[in-house]
Write a protein that holds these residues in place. Sequence first.
Motif, short mmCIF file in Angstrom:
data_model
loop_
_atom_site.label_atom_id
_atom_site.label_comp_id
_atom_site.label_asym_id
_atom_site.label_seq_id
_atom_site.Cartn_x
_atom_site.Cartn_y
_atom_site.Cartn_z
N PHE A 96 0.82 -1.22 0.00
CA PHE A 96 0.00 0.00 0.00
C PHE A 96 0.84 1.27 0.00
CE2 PHE A 96 0.79 -1.01 4.45
CZ PHE A 96 1.33 0.20 4.88
N LYS A 166 7.74 13.63 18.83
CA LYS A 166 6.86 12.47 18.57
C LYS A 166 7.48 11.72 17.40
CE LYS A 166 3.07 12.91 16.16
NZ LYS A 166 1.74 13.35 15.71
N PRO A 200 4.17 8.21 17.40
CA PRO A 200 3.03 8.35 16.50
C PRO A 200 2.34 7.00 16.33
CG PRO A 200 5.07 8.31 15.25
CD PRO A 200 5.46 8.22 16.70
N GLY A 201 1.20 7.03 15.64
CA GLY A 201 0.38 5.81 15.60
C GLY A 201 0.56 4.93 14.38
N GLY A 202 1.56 5.23 13.56
CA GLY A 202 1.72 4.51 12.30
C GLY A 202 2.13 3.06 12.47
N GLY A 203 2.00 2.32 11.38
CA GLY A 203 2.43 0.92 11.36
C GLY A 203 1.37 -0.05 11.82
N GLU A 205 -1.68 -0.28 10.57
CA GLU A 205 -2.37 -0.69 9.34
C GLU A 205 -3.70 -1.34 9.70
OE1 GLU A 205 -0.54 1.00 7.95
OE2 GLU A 205 1.54 0.53 8.24
N ASN A 240 -0.08 7.32 19.85
CA ASN A 240 -1.32 7.35 19.08
C ASN A 240 -1.53 6.00 18.42
OD1 ASN A 240 -1.68 10.02 19.68
ND2 ASN A 240 -0.61 10.74 17.86
N LEU A 244 -5.57 1.79 8.89
CA LEU A 244 -5.58 2.09 7.45
C LEU A 244 -6.82 1.41 6.85
CD1 LEU A 244 -3.96 3.29 5.04
CD2 LEU A 244 -2.86 1.05 4.82
N SER A 278 -7.28 7.04 5.57
CA SER A 278 -7.93 6.58 4.33
C SER A 278 -6.86 6.17 3.33
CB SER A 278 -8.74 7.71 3.70
OG SER A 278 -9.59 8.27 4.65
N HIS A 280 -4.82 5.79 0.18
CA HIS A 280 -4.61 6.55 -1.06
C HIS A 280 -3.97 5.64 -2.09
CE1 HIS A 280 -5.09 11.03 -0.28
NE2 HIS A 280 -5.46 10.47 0.85
N LYS A 315 -8.64 12.05 15.75
CA LYS A 315 -7.97 13.16 15.06
C LYS A 315 -8.42 13.27 13.60
CE LYS A 315 -3.46 13.64 15.99
NZ LYS A 315 -1.98 13.55 15.86
N TYR A 317 -7.35 14.21 10.32
CA TYR A 317 -6.04 14.46 9.71
C TYR A 317 -6.28 15.03 8.31
CZ TYR A 317 -1.20 13.50 8.42
OH TYR A 317 0.10 13.62 8.01
N TYR A 347 1.79 10.94 2.37
CA TYR A 347 0.53 11.01 1.64
C TYR A 347 0.68 11.70 0.31
CZ TYR A 347 -2.03 8.76 5.09
OH TYR A 347 -2.48 7.78 5.90
N ALA A 350 1.57 9.44 -2.26
CA ALA A 350 0.50 8.49 -2.58
C ALA A 350 -0.68 9.17 -3.28
CB ALA A 350 0.01 7.82 -1.30
#
Length: 398
Positions: A96, A166, A200-203, A205, A240, A244, A278, A280, A315, A317, A347, A350
């Motif tokens: 992705f 962060k 941060p809140g990534g990863g 998915e 956070n 995804l 969301s 992309h 949040k 975003y 983003y 993407a």
Amino acid sequence: MSTVVLQAPWARAAADVSEPAQPPVVSAELAPYRDKLAEGRRLTREDGLALFGVRDLLGLGRLAQWFARRKHGRTVYYVNNGHINYSNYCTLSCAFCSFYRRKGKDRRDGGYEMNLEQVFDEAGKIYARGGTEAHVVGGLHPDFPFEYYTEMLRGIRARYPKLGLKCFTAIEVYHIAGLKKLSVGETLQALKEAGLDSLPGGGAEILDDRLRDVICKGKETSAEWLDLHRTAHRLGLPSNATLLHGHYETLEQRIDHLLQLRALQDETGGFLAFIPLSYHPEHNSLKVEHGPTGMQELRMYAVSRLLLDNFPHVKSYWIMLGLATAQLALGYGASDMDGTVLQEKIYHMAGASTPQALSVDELHHLIEETGGVPVERNHLYRRIRRGSGGPLDWDIEA
Ligand code: V47
């Protein structure tokens, strides 16, 4: 490992612009959920699934907004921040992701890496504009040493002591730990000592291992993602969480993701905000024609807000939603509009067509138009007080 009980200053976020506590008038299909929430009862997995199917989307939004306003009044938080994406070289190739490049192996253009002086310059630009938070993430770089990360934190902290740091998704922290064969607890402790404030809140998915194998093969498992955040919270590092959505996932997988986050939050209380992301679809290998529609995004916001009853914030975003939907999301349970966000890359690579930064005035305007009251926060949701002496004249409210 020492365990710190979080004092959670963010959980005290005062409902300073109070709203009537009366639950909203809603259609018959929503009334049972409204009554349940008004009585302080929790929504179940079945409730969550049913909310994805209700016809009355406007009513669902009213319910989610009431729920958010019960926590925060009409306050909508934002942060004056900037992103530093220190490199997009990555040892993984998530289907992705449009951001990553394989160092020395990729035929596509656009691979880059920053040395520490360049990172410090970026942090300096954020700070000079009045920024209070640097959001620092990158790919899993194939040859940066452990010290690149600790010296990055130490160097920013020494130069800009007030800047909130962060940094690094759970996946990056696993990668950094692997460089020295340390446990995640030892790694997080070392990063914290070097200056890390929060994650941060990534990863995240989608927290479903079979689907992770399809969209991000090789990434840590759901349990590992959760466990890293658990460890961070125990060490006094709040974080956070993201989800995804809009690719191959089912509604059941979304709900199960939210419920896993809710259970961890019950345990630690260390999550600050949830961010639905969301999908992309441009410039990557996942075969999905388009991301979620606006209505699907708003439904995702509302259901998340109602299910994650123990998360202080959801949040909006704007970078990912676009400005119009980001404003609408404030009517569907969001209580934070993230920030000024100088120089976002993930983003934009993407296909996001949003601007790369917003001014504080623009953010105020966007929030006020929705009936919200903008309040500037720092990375821990503490309020910021600005003086009249220019962008560097700010402090955290007592
Ligand atoms: O984990 C990558 C997502 C995330 C694509 O914590 C994509 O405050 C959609 O986590 N389409 C990183 N999403 C960004 C992130 C984040 C963003 C804003 C605020 C915070 C916070 C965290 O971006 C990745 C992945 O889920 N992502 N590629 C894509 N093509």
